[in-house]
Design an enzyme around this catalytic site. Structure first.
Site, short mmCIF file in Angstrom:
data_model
loop_
_atom_site.label_atom_id
_atom_site.label_comp_id
_atom_site.label_asym_id
_atom_site.label_seq_id
_atom_site.Cartn_x
_atom_site.Cartn_y
_atom_site.Cartn_z
N ARG A 219 0.86 -1.18 0.00
CA ARG A 219 0.00 0.00 0.00
C ARG A 219 0.89 1.23 0.00
O ARG A 219 1.96 1.24 0.62
CB ARG A 219 -0.90 0.03 1.24
CG ARG A 219 -2.09 -0.90 1.19
CD ARG A 219 -3.13 -0.51 0.14
NE ARG A 219 -4.31 -1.35 0.15
CZ ARG A 219 -4.48 -2.43 -0.62
NH1 ARG A 219 -3.53 -2.79 -1.48
NH2 ARG A 219 -5.58 -3.14 -0.56
N GLU A 248 -4.02 7.69 -4.77
CA GLU A 248 -4.25 6.97 -6.02
C GLU A 248 -5.50 7.53 -6.66
O GLU A 248 -6.52 7.59 -6.01
CB GLU A 248 -4.42 5.47 -5.75
CG GLU A 248 -3.13 4.84 -5.25
CD GLU A 248 -3.20 3.34 -5.04
OE1 GLU A 248 -4.27 2.75 -5.31
OE2 GLU A 248 -2.20 2.76 -4.61
N HIS A 267 -1.60 0.54 -9.62
CA HIS A 267 -2.22 -0.45 -8.73
C HIS A 267 -2.86 -1.60 -9.52
O HIS A 267 -4.07 -1.84 -9.44
CB HIS A 267 -3.27 0.22 -7.83
CG HIS A 267 -3.55 -0.56 -6.57
ND1 HIS A 267 -3.89 0.03 -5.38
CD2 HIS A 267 -3.56 -1.90 -6.31
CE1 HIS A 267 -4.09 -0.91 -4.46
NE2 HIS A 267 -3.90 -2.09 -5.01
P1 NDP Z 1 -0.64 -11.58 4.31
O1 NDP Z 1 -1.44 -11.23 5.50
O2 NDP Z 1 -0.50 -13.00 3.93
O3 NDP Z 1 0.83 -10.98 4.43
C1 NDP Z 1 1.11 -9.78 5.04
C2 NDP Z 1 2.40 -9.95 5.78
O4 NDP Z 1 2.79 -8.71 6.37
C3 NDP Z 1 2.31 -10.97 6.91
O5 NDP Z 1 3.33 -11.90 6.76
C4 NDP Z 1 2.51 -10.12 8.15
O6 NDP Z 1 3.16 -10.81 9.16
C5 NDP Z 1 3.38 -9.03 7.60
N1 NDP Z 1 3.47 -7.90 8.50
C6 NDP Z 1 2.53 -7.39 9.30
N2 NDP Z 1 3.04 -6.39 10.03
C7 NDP Z 1 4.33 -6.27 9.66
C8 NDP Z 1 5.37 -5.43 10.04
N3 NDP Z 1 5.20 -4.51 10.98
N4 NDP Z 1 6.58 -5.57 9.43
C9 NDP Z 1 6.75 -6.51 8.49
N5 NDP Z 1 5.78 -7.35 8.10
C10 NDP Z 1 4.59 -7.22 8.68
O7 NDP Z 1 -1.27 -10.75 3.12
P2 NDP Z 1 -1.02 -10.91 1.56
O8 NDP Z 1 0.37 -11.36 1.32
O9 NDP Z 1 -2.12 -11.68 0.96
O10 NDP Z 1 -1.17 -9.38 1.09
C11 NDP Z 1 -0.30 -8.40 1.61
C12 NDP Z 1 -0.74 -7.02 1.19
O11 NDP Z 1 -0.48 -6.83 -0.19
C13 NDP Z 1 -2.22 -6.72 1.34
O12 NDP Z 1 -2.54 -6.34 2.65
C14 NDP Z 1 -2.43 -5.60 0.36
O13 NDP Z 1 -2.25 -4.36 1.01
C15 NDP Z 1 -1.33 -5.79 -0.67
N6 NDP Z 1 -1.83 -6.20 -1.98
C16 NDP Z 1 -1.58 -5.38 -3.05
C17 NDP Z 1 -1.98 -5.75 -4.30
C18 NDP Z 1 -1.70 -4.88 -5.48
O14 NDP Z 1 -2.51 -4.86 -6.39
N7 NDP Z 1 -0.59 -4.17 -5.50
C19 NDP Z 1 -2.71 -6.99 -4.55
C20 NDP Z 1 -2.93 -7.77 -3.35
C21 NDP Z 1 -2.48 -7.37 -2.12
P3 NDP Z 1 2.30 -11.57 10.30
O15 NDP Z 1 1.83 -12.82 9.63
O16 NDP Z 1 3.30 -11.80 11.36
O17 NDP Z 1 1.20 -10.67 10.70
C1 DGY Z 2 -5.91 -6.02 -2.76
O1 DGY Z 2 -6.62 -7.01 -3.02
O2 DGY Z 2 -5.71 -5.63 -1.61
C2 DGY Z 2 -5.26 -5.33 -3.90
O3 DGY Z 2 -4.69 -4.13 -3.58
C3 DGY Z 2 -6.05 -5.27 -5.16
O4 DGY Z 2 -6.26 -6.54 -5.63
#
Ligand code: NDP
Ligand code: DGY
Length: 302
Positions: A219, A248, A267
């Site tokens: 984000r 955005e 995005h």
């Molecule tokens: P997950 O919840 O699987 O992964 C998020 C990770 O962030 C977890 O491993 C979590 O660790 C970690 N985390 C939380 N707090 C911290 C911190 N302070 N420092 C470092 N790591 C931290 O989510 P996803 O992988 O499915 O998605 C991640 C993010 O990607 C979404 O929240 C969204 O914002 C973004 N996204 C963007 C997209 C795009 O179009 N660009 C598409 C899809 C997603 P823990 O497990 O310990 O909490």
């Molecule tokens: C999400 O799912 O959070 C992405 O940013 C868009 O797919």
């Protein structure tokens, strides 16, 4: 048979706030996008009927979770189904940024390509490199899995705790500072939370190598964009690739867009036809399950 009346904002453009506040009145369920800020005002406008919110996203930072919890509203979201598409885009953005693809394409079109020159448009390669992933969740791990076959030597990650699944990519859990000092590529794939808001600031970029490439597909608000601009213009880091920004869309006159060493995408992490189709279906099914009081295919634990 279960029947419901649907009030639809029939456009790809975000629903204007006033329309949302009006349209949600008395609703039992709400299907929303990440561009819809669902806060106390919207929840109050909806009133006590509202039992479920289903967002077509895995990120849920646009939802006022505390307010939602207080009102005992269930939340559906779309984890897993977009992991591969987003990881692919992250790798594409990393390569495009590190190997300066947008600059190269522009030079071809503008006639700047005069001949093959030894150091012209040189960038940074993955082979033998150290990659640091901030937030080795579903997407972070999927990115790591895809990067390893490029010959990445070390895969570092940081987060709140070590992840057993990191073994699969020989991931080394390290403090954030070590990750920043040692990585040639820093990939941000954590969720946006009060803890991660503004995480990538002046102090963060100062710790990175001057030859390092910074990638963010999580984000925009995880990054302090003024500090990123400074780091890119002062040569504190080599380049940045962003799929997400604040705001955005990023205004077309934003200083970051004038930099050759900054690649900005609109995005599009999950934007494949098939992924968006699956996300839409999952979002609808979450909503229906919430309305009928059944188990949702993907419910956010509040
Ligand atoms: P997950 O919840 O699987 O992964 C998020 C990770 O962030 C977890 O491993 C979590 O660790 C970690 N985390 C939380 N707090 C911290 C911190 N302070 N420092 C470092 N790591 C931290 O989510 P996803 O992988 O499915 O998605 C991640 C993010 O990607 C979404 O929240 C969204 O914002 C973004 N996204 C963007 C997209 C795009 O179009 N660009 C598409 C899809 C997603 P823990 O497990 O310990 O909490
Ligand atoms: C999400 O799912 O959070 C992405 O940013 C868009 O797919």
């Amino acid at each position: 048979m279960f029947r419901c009346t649907v009030s639809l904002w029939d456009s790809d453009e975000p629903v204007p706030r006033a329309e949302l506040l009006k349209g949600v009145e008395g609703a039992h369920g709400l299907l929303c996008l990440l561009s819809d800020r669902i806060d106390a005002e919207v929840l109050d406008a909806a009133g006590p009927n509202l039992k479920v919110i289903s967002t077509m996203s895995v990120g849920f930072d646009h939802l006022a979770i505390d307010e939602i919890k207080k009102r005992e509203i269930r939340v559906g979201y779309t984890p897993d189904v977009l992991t591969d598409a987003t990881a692919e885009l992250t790798v594409a953005l990393l390569l495009a940024t590190a190997r300066r693809l947008p600059e190269g394409i522009q030079e071809v079109k503008s006639g700047g390509w005069s001949s093959w020159k030894p150091l012209w448009l040189c960038g940074y390669g993955l082979s033998g490199s150290t990659v640091g992933v901030i937030g080795l969740g579903r997407i972070g791990l999927a990115v790591a899995r895809r990067l390893k076959p490029f010959g990445v030597k070390r895969l570092l990650y940081s987060g709140r705790q070590p992840k057993p699944q990191a073994q699969e990519v020989d991931g080394e859990y390290v403090p954030l500072d070590s990750l920043l000092c040692e990585s040639d590529f820093v990939v941000v794939s954590c969720a946006l939370s009060p803890e991660t808001q503004g995480l990538c600031d002046k102090a963060f970029f100062t710790k990175m190598k001057t030859t390092a490439v910074f990638i963010n597909t999580s984000r925009g608000a995880v990054v302090n964009q003024e500090d990123l601009y400074e780091a890119l213009t002062a040569g504190q880091i080599a380049a940045a690739g962003l799929d997400v920004t604040t705001p955005e869309p990023l205004p077309t006159d934003h200083p970051l867009l004038a930099l050759k060493n900054c690649v900005v995408l609109p995005h599009i992490g999950s934007a494949t036809y098939s992924t968006r189709g699956i996300m839409a279906k999952l979002t609808a099914n979450n909503l229906l399950a919430g309305l009928t009081g059944e188990a949702m295919p993907s419910e956010l634990k509040l």
